[in-house]
Design a protein around this motif. Structure first.
Motif, PDB file in Angstrom:
ATOM      1  N   GLY A 118      37.408 -24.293  28.183  1.00  0.00           N
ATOM      2  CA  GLY A 118      37.611 -24.945  29.476  1.00  0.00           C
ATOM      3  C   GLY A 118      37.350 -26.431  29.409  1.00  0.00           C
ATOM      4  O   GLY A 118      36.758 -27.011  30.317  1.00  0.00           O
ATOM      5  N   MET A 119      37.752 -27.042  28.311  1.00  0.00           N
ATOM      6  CA  MET A 119      37.494 -28.470  28.116  1.00  0.00           C
ATOM      7  C   MET A 119      38.788 -29.199  27.771  1.00  0.00           C
ATOM      8  O   MET A 119      39.747 -28.577  27.330  1.00  0.00           O
ATOM      9  N   SER A 120      38.762 -30.511  27.922  1.00  0.00           N
ATOM     10  CA  SER A 120      39.879 -31.324  27.452  1.00  0.00           C
ATOM     11  C   SER A 120      39.775 -31.429  25.930  1.00  0.00           C
ATOM     12  O   SER A 120      38.701 -31.198  25.365  1.00  0.00           O
ATOM     13  N   PRO A 121      40.862 -31.804  25.268  1.00  0.00           N
ATOM     14  CA  PRO A 121      40.785 -31.985  23.818  1.00  0.00           C
ATOM     15  C   PRO A 121      39.677 -32.941  23.399  1.00  0.00           C
ATOM     16  O   PRO A 121      38.946 -32.659  22.446  1.00  0.00           O
ATOM     17  N   LEU A 122      39.525 -34.019  24.122  1.00  0.00           N
ATOM     18  CA  LEU A 122      38.486 -34.984  23.739  1.00  0.00           C
ATOM     19  C   LEU A 122      37.086 -34.408  23.931  1.00  0.00           C
ATOM     20  O   LEU A 122      36.205 -34.566  23.091  1.00  0.00           O
ATOM     21  N   GLU A 123      36.896 -33.728  25.080  1.00  0.00           N
ATOM     22  CA  GLU A 123      35.597 -33.096  25.331  1.00  0.00           C
ATOM     23  C   GLU A 123      35.293 -32.062  24.245  1.00  0.00           C
ATOM     24  O   GLU A 123      34.154 -31.878  23.828  1.00  0.00           O
ATOM     25  N   SER A 124      36.324 -31.400  23.784  1.00  0.00           N
ATOM     26  CA  SER A 124      36.140 -30.371  22.760  1.00  0.00           C
ATOM     27  C   SER A 124      35.640 -30.984  21.460  1.00  0.00           C
ATOM     28  O   SER A 124      34.728 -30.461  20.821  1.00  0.00           O
ATOM     29  N   LEU A 125      36.268 -32.106  21.077  1.00  0.00           N
ATOM     30  CA  LEU A 125      35.815 -32.785  19.857  1.00  0.00           C
ATOM     31  C   LEU A 125      34.362 -33.229  20.009  1.00  0.00           C
ATOM     32  O   LEU A 125      33.558 -33.145  19.089  1.00  0.00           O
ATOM     33  N   GLU A 126      34.046 -33.686  21.222  1.00  0.00           N
ATOM     34  CA  GLU A 126      32.680 -34.119  21.507  1.00  0.00           C
ATOM     35  C   GLU A 126      31.703 -32.939  21.387  1.00  0.00           C
ATOM     36  O   GLU A 126      30.591 -33.061  20.876  1.00  0.00           O
ATOM     37  N   ARG A 127      32.161 -31.766  21.820  1.00  0.00           N
ATOM     38  CA  ARG A 127      31.287 -30.574  21.757  1.00  0.00           C
ATOM     39  C   ARG A 127      30.967 -30.210  20.297  1.00  0.00           C
ATOM     40  O   ARG A 127      29.867 -29.747  19.994  1.00  0.00           O
ATOM     41  N   ILE A 128      31.942 -30.404  19.414  1.00  0.00           N
ATOM     42  CA  ILE A 128      31.644 -30.137  17.998  1.00  0.00           C
ATOM     43  C   ILE A 128      30.434 -30.962  17.582  1.00  0.00           C
ATOM     44  O   ILE A 128      29.497 -30.458  16.960  1.00  0.00           O
ATOM     45  N   ARG A 129      30.443 -32.252  18.003  1.00  0.00           N
ATOM     46  CA  ARG A 129      29.361 -33.150  17.578  1.00  0.00           C
ATOM     47  C   ARG A 129      28.039 -32.832  18.268  1.00  0.00           C
ATOM     48  O   ARG A 129      26.998 -32.782  17.631  1.00  0.00           O
ATOM     49  N   THR A 130      28.118 -32.579  19.570  1.00  0.00           N
ATOM     50  CA  THR A 130      26.862 -32.480  20.328  1.00  0.00           C
ATOM     51  C   THR A 130      26.261 -31.081  20.311  1.00  0.00           C
ATOM     52  O   THR A 130      25.046 -30.924  20.409  1.00  0.00           O
ATOM     53  N   GLU A 131      27.110 -30.040  20.196  1.00  0.00           N
ATOM     54  CA  GLU A 131      26.557 -28.686  20.286  1.00  0.00           C
ATOM     55  C   GLU A 131      26.696 -27.899  18.984  1.00  0.00           C
ATOM     56  O   GLU A 131      25.779 -27.194  18.576  1.00  0.00           O
ATOM     57  N   GLU A 172      30.886 -24.684   1.560  1.00  0.00           N
ATOM     58  CA  GLU A 172      30.626 -25.930   2.291  1.00  0.00           C
ATOM     59  C   GLU A 172      31.047 -25.778   3.742  1.00  0.00           C
ATOM     60  O   GLU A 172      32.033 -25.100   4.034  1.00  0.00           O
ATOM     61  N   ARG A 173      30.261 -26.401   4.614  1.00  0.00           N
ATOM     62  CA  ARG A 173      30.643 -26.421   6.033  1.00  0.00           C
ATOM     63  C   ARG A 173      31.045 -27.840   6.404  1.00  0.00           C
ATOM     64  O   ARG A 173      30.311 -28.794   6.100  1.00  0.00           O
ATOM     65  N   VAL A 174      32.227 -27.959   7.030  1.00  0.00           N
ATOM     66  CA  VAL A 174      32.736 -29.264   7.455  1.00  0.00           C
ATOM     67  C   VAL A 174      33.155 -29.167   8.913  1.00  0.00           C
ATOM     68  O   VAL A 174      33.112 -28.083   9.505  1.00  0.00           O
ATOM     69  N   ALA A 175      33.545 -30.283   9.477  1.00  0.00           N
ATOM     70  CA  ALA A 175      34.043 -30.293  10.860  1.00  0.00           C
ATOM     71  C   ALA A 175      35.326 -31.110  10.887  1.00  0.00           C
ATOM     72  O   ALA A 175      35.634 -31.810   9.915  1.00  0.00           O
ATOM     73  N   VAL A 176      36.083 -30.977  11.974  1.00  0.00           N
ATOM     74  CA  VAL A 176      37.310 -31.779  12.076  1.00  0.00           C
ATOM     75  C   VAL A 176      37.311 -32.539  13.405  1.00  0.00           C
ATOM     76  O   VAL A 176      38.289 -32.549  14.137  1.00  0.00           O
ATOM     77  N   ASP A 177      36.188 -33.175  13.715  1.00  0.00           N
ATOM     78  CA  ASP A 177      36.038 -33.836  15.007  1.00  0.00           C
ATOM     79  C   ASP A 177      36.370 -35.311  14.961  1.00  0.00           C
ATOM     80  O   ASP A 177      36.451 -35.951  15.992  1.00  0.00           O
ATOM     81  N   SER A 178      36.533 -35.890  13.766  1.00  0.00           N
ATOM     82  CA  SER A 178      36.792 -37.333  13.679  1.00  0.00           C
ATOM     83  C   SER A 178      37.572 -37.611  12.403  1.00  0.00           C
ATOM     84  O   SER A 178      37.582 -36.766  11.490  1.00  0.00           O
ATOM     85  N   PRO A 179      38.216 -38.777  12.315  1.00  0.00           N
ATOM     86  CA  PRO A 179      38.950 -39.084  11.080  1.00  0.00           C
ATOM     87  C   PRO A 179      38.064 -38.998   9.845  1.00  0.00           C
ATOM     88  O   PRO A 179      38.493 -38.494   8.815  1.00  0.00           O
ATOM     89  N   VAL A 180      36.838 -39.425   9.950  1.00  0.00           N
ATOM     90  CA  VAL A 180      35.946 -39.375   8.783  1.00  0.00           C
ATOM     91  C   VAL A 180      35.709 -37.934   8.364  1.00  0.00           C
ATOM     92  O   VAL A 180      35.816 -37.575   7.187  1.00  0.00           O
ATOM     93  N   SER A 181      35.392 -37.084   9.334  1.00  0.00           N
ATOM     94  CA  SER A 181      35.095 -35.700   8.966  1.00  0.00           C
ATOM     95  C   SER A 181      36.356 -34.969   8.519  1.00  0.00           C
ATOM     96  O   SER A 181      36.283 -34.065   7.681  1.00  0.00           O
ATOM     97  N   VAL A 182      37.510 -35.360   9.038  1.00  0.00           N
ATOM     98  CA  VAL A 182      38.759 -34.721   8.588  1.00  0.00           C
ATOM     99  C   VAL A 182      38.977 -35.023   7.107  1.00  0.00           C
ATOM    100  O   VAL A 182      39.365 -34.142   6.332  1.00  0.00           O
ATOM    101  N   ARG A 183      38.703 -36.276   6.714  1.00  0.00           N
ATOM    102  CA  ARG A 183      38.865 -36.609   5.295  1.00  0.00           C
ATOM    103  C   ARG A 183      37.886 -35.816   4.426  1.00  0.00           C
ATOM    104  O   ARG A 183      38.220 -35.345   3.346  1.00  0.00           O
ATOM    105  N   LYS A 184      36.662 -35.625   4.946  1.00  0.00           N
ATOM    106  CA  LYS A 184      35.674 -34.837   4.206  1.00  0.00           C
ATOM    107  C   LYS A 184      36.131 -33.382   4.098  1.00  0.00           C
ATOM    108  O   LYS A 184      35.932 -32.727   3.065  1.00  0.00           O
ATOM    109  N   ALA A 185      36.723 -32.887   5.175  1.00  0.00           N
ATOM    110  CA  ALA A 185      37.182 -31.491   5.180  1.00  0.00           C
ATOM    111  C   ALA A 185      38.248 -31.297   4.106  1.00  0.00           C
ATOM    112  O   ALA A 185      38.261 -30.300   3.386  1.00  0.00           O
TER     113      ALA A 185
END
Lengths: 249, 181, 352
Positions: free
Chosen positions: A218-231, A174-187
């Motif tokens: 070269g991103m902030s922590p928040l930008e990094s989480l956003e990159r998981i979602r967008t890229e 399974e592939r999961v992500a840890v970019d948000s509370p919801v996805s962390v719970r899924k992980a």
């Protein structure tokens, strides 16, 4: 007074030393929590890797062996065959697993080894300073792809879950992500599912976790989480690729 | 002292290596020291297969036979390759079923044995090596037929047990043939 | 039990089983294939684990994992695979994990040929370490050394290498398993073995560098405490007639057997002595002090073209005698005749 939230017993009582915004600490806490919830802390052996994931042993309060770059699945094979009733997992990054360790991970799955791999994919070599990995996205700039990854020269990103799910001995992928509370719970649920697959003796299991590397991106922590979602998620779709209980997806 | 230094050669599948092993097993069974060393690698796949066998009353210093007392050749390439290395005065046993040529050296005792024909007569076409083994037993007098028979019984078991009697018979045929040449 | 006739490779495997090895991880390569094949047959019958790994690298890392779990673990290979195994072998010296690695040497470099050879004497992994290295010269010795290797590995928590040449692996010779060395007593308990922290009342073990040490301390302790102890206890050598020899030969494994054949051939013309290291590390440097006054030269026969052990022989000789290499020729491997020729040549020079 009751404790509502605490450190899992399977984590050592030391502060994480990962960079700000790095999701390794969060992921290790998830792994430790699942071990505790399964009451397996006394019966777990973890196998470390080389790279930032290689810091895992210093933080986990379970029996651990440090292994060579990419070789954790071979090492874990030796451990698990000698400890067939224990919970054994490797903790590996994408440089370690998807590049130098491809032979070892494919053949561990091929033999249907009954251990679990936690595969942390942050699309770069973190510890060595942000070089290109097989998982680096097209156009992504790294120190060894300074003009952006060029598919014509370096190929397309390697999809480990898709690759391994073609192998019969792999039973939960399974592939999961840890970019948000919801996805962390899924992980966390996914990790538990993989450990259960192992303890049921079904075969090999792997959870890929799409993670951040703010320092090398070269991103902030928040930008990094956003990159998981967008890229990352568009390139690496989330989901279950193999489930021994339900047949192939 | 060292009793026999033996080189056995043939093409893959003729049983040169297993014949050599049987001599070594028999030597050990009779209280001698024994070594067996195969040629291996690319040579094993096609080409000639050969082995060095030594049976000895004393510890064997070096297991490769470079100057055999006894040389048993089962096909033409083996004759061409090994005739020249036999010790002067040594013995050369030639499988004449497969080798129409004669030996060229005059300082050797040469024995021609139609081993495949004898094996055919006994309806065991793959048993030519056992005939040659019998001839060697007679000429060398270093090991006993009973030892070889016991080893054949031990080697051919299970699905191969049916070959044991026939192989022992071929050894006996070889021994008889050896007495008459 | 009486003597049986077996192939060297199979003898090594059987001796390992008798030493309690129940975890073998291998990969096919000539001339050692009979070792994994023997374990593949025997392990299921003797309650052990056999895995044919995907590579020599993986096989050695499996050995590391099994050893970390307290098992007597082993692998075997030849030169091209030995280079790959050095990665984990080096790691195991640092993490202090016992294991036995059998190297059945063939001609190199790289692909080389499948001919028996002595080409891997110098092969070492990164970072500096030492492991007891046995060099069997007979089939019986291959059994004895393999059997003892497991005890030595456990005693010092350090891997042991068996450096056999292809001829030891491929030849059949006699062996008596009743004559194996005695099992060592009082070996340290493997309290560090990974079976989960529950085995240690909740205290988890992290196998990397011994607790409380850094890299420098671990290596410093190895060089100043562990290795001297091994040198003092485990150096093994056979010495023949060195007191009154005109020429002393120093050789190991099959090359030493060739030396014995050479002594039989021309020992009446030249007084020949032999130093045969049974352990290549620790190398028996001190033995050279026993060489008598008549000695005028050392000859070091090795089954290779570029001498390897000869460097240690030169160190041991410390300039007291000229040291000559004799090895493979441009047409093939070293033979007893090659040694005889070299002895004659050196003897002639000495008399001039």
């Amino acid at each position: 007074m009751s404790v509502l939230y605490g450190k899992p017993e399977s984590l050592n009582d030391v502060p994480f030393t990962f960079c700000p915004g790095c999701t390794h600490g969060l992921t290790l806490k998830l792994v430790a929590s699942v071990i505790d919830e399964m009451d397996m802390g006394d019966d777990t052996i973890s196998v470390g890797c080389v790279g930032c994931g290689g810091y895992m042993p210093w933080f986990m309060n379970v029996d651990t062996i440090f292994s060579l770059h990419g070789r954790a699945p071979a090492n874990a094979t030796g451990v698990k065959r000698m400890n067939p009733d224990k919970l054994v997992f490797t903790y590996q990054g994408d440089g370690d697993l998807a590049s130098i360790g491809t032979a070892e991970i494919i053949h561990a799955a091929h033999r249907g080894e009954k251990f679990t791999t936690i595969f942390v994919n942050n699309t770069t070599y973190g510890m060595t300073g942000g070089q290109m990995a097989p998982t680096t996205l097209i156009g992504q700039k790294t120190t060894t792809s300074p003009y952006g990854r060029d598919a014509g020269l370096c190929g397309q990103p390697l999809h480990i879950c898709e690759l391994l799910s073609t192998i019969d001995g792999a039973k939960y992928i399974e592939r999961v992500a840890v970019d948000s509370p919801v996805s962390v719970r899924k992980a966390k649920k996914a990790i538990r599912k993989a450990f259960e697959c192992q303890m049921a003796g079904a075969g090999f299991s792997l959870i890929e976790i799409l993670s951040t590397c703010p320092t090398n991106w070269g991103m902030s922590p928040l930008e990094s989480l956003e990159r998981i979602r967008t890229e990352m998620i568009p390139a690496y779709p989330l989901g279950v690729f193999k489930d021994w209980e339900e047949g192939d997806k | 002292m060292i009793k026999n230094k033996i080189t056995i050669a043939g093409s893959g599948g003729q049983g040169a290596l297993s014949m050599g092993q049987m001599i070594a097993y028999a030597g050990l069974k009779e209280g001698l020291e024994a070594t067996w060393l195969p040629s291996y690698g690319a040579e094993m796949r096609g080409g000639t297969a050969n082995c060095s066998v030594i049976i000895s009353e004393v510890e064997i210093p070096y297991p490769i036979v470079t100057e055999p007392d006894y040389c048993i050749v089962m096909n033409l390439p083996s004759l061409l390759k090994f005739e020249s290395i036999v010790r002067p005065g040594g013995i050369l046993i030639i499988n004449s079923s497969m080798i129409p040529e004669k030996a060229t050296r005059e300082d050797l005792s040469v024995f021609y044995v139609p081993a495949d024909e004898i094996a055919e007569e006994e309806k065991n076409p793959r048993g030519a090596n056992m005939v040659l083994l019998g001839v060697y037993i007679t000429i060398a007098g270093s090991i006993k037929e009973e030892s070889i028979a016991a080893i054949i019984d031990k080697t051919f078991t299970g699905s191969k047990a049916r070959f044991a009697e026939s192989n022992k018979q071929l050894v006996t045929r070889g021994i008889e043939y050896g007495k008459n040449i | 039990m009486t003597k049986v006739l077996m192939k060297g490779n199979e003898v090594i495997a059987e001796a390992a089983l008798r030493a309690g090895c129940r975890a073998f991880f291998g990969y096919p390569i000539t001339p050692q294939n009979e070792i994994p094949e023997y374990f593949a047959r025997e392990m299921p019958l003797r309650n052990g684990t056999f895995i044919q790994a995907e590579s020599e690298i993986a096989a050695m890392n499996m050995v590391m994992g099994a050893s970390a779990s307290g098992a007597r673990a082993m692998t075997s290979t030849s030169g091209p695979g030995y280079c790959l195994k050095l990665e984990a072998l080096a790691a195991m010296t640092l993490t202090r994990l016992p294991a036995v690695v059998v190297v059945v040497m063939r001609n190199g470099p790289a692909f080389g040929t499948m001919n028996a050879a002595q080409e891997d004497y110098r092969m070492n992994g990164n970072g500096g370490y030492k492991v007891v290295t046995f060099a069997p010269s007979t089939i019986q010795e291959a059994a004895d050394m393999t059997f003892e290797a497991f005890d030595i590995a456990d005693q010092y928590r350090n891997p042991v290498v068996i450096l056999a040449d292809g001829m030891i692996g491929q030849m059949m010779g006699s062996v008596d398993f009743d004559k194996l060395p005695a099992k060592r007593e009082h070996l340290p308990e493997k309290t560090w073995a990974l079976h989960g922290r529950g085995q240690r009342n909740g205290k988890s073990e992290f196998l990397f560098i011994a607790e409380g040490k850094n890299h420098y301390q671990e290596k410093y302790d190895a060089e100043t405490i562990l290795y001297p102890e091994i040198k003092a206890n485990e150096t093994s050598v056979e010495i023949v007639d060195v007191e009154d020899a005109d020429i002393v030969m120093c050789a190991y494994g099959t090359a030493a057997r060739m030396c014995v054949a050479a002594v039989e051939a021309i020992g009446s013309e030249v007084k020949l002595g032999l130093i045969r290291p049974r352990t290549l590390w620790p190398f028996p440097y001190e033995t050279f002090g026993q060489i008598g006054d008549p000695c005028k030269a050392i000859i070091c026969p090795e089954i290779n073209i570029i001498g390897q052990m000869i460097d240690d022989v030169r160190i041991a000789s410390a300039g007291r005698w000229p040291v000559h290499h004799v090895g493979d020729s441009a047409t093939g491997p070293l033979t007893p005749d090659g040694i005889i020729e070299k002895v004659k040549e050196v003897w002639k020079e000495m008399k001039v």
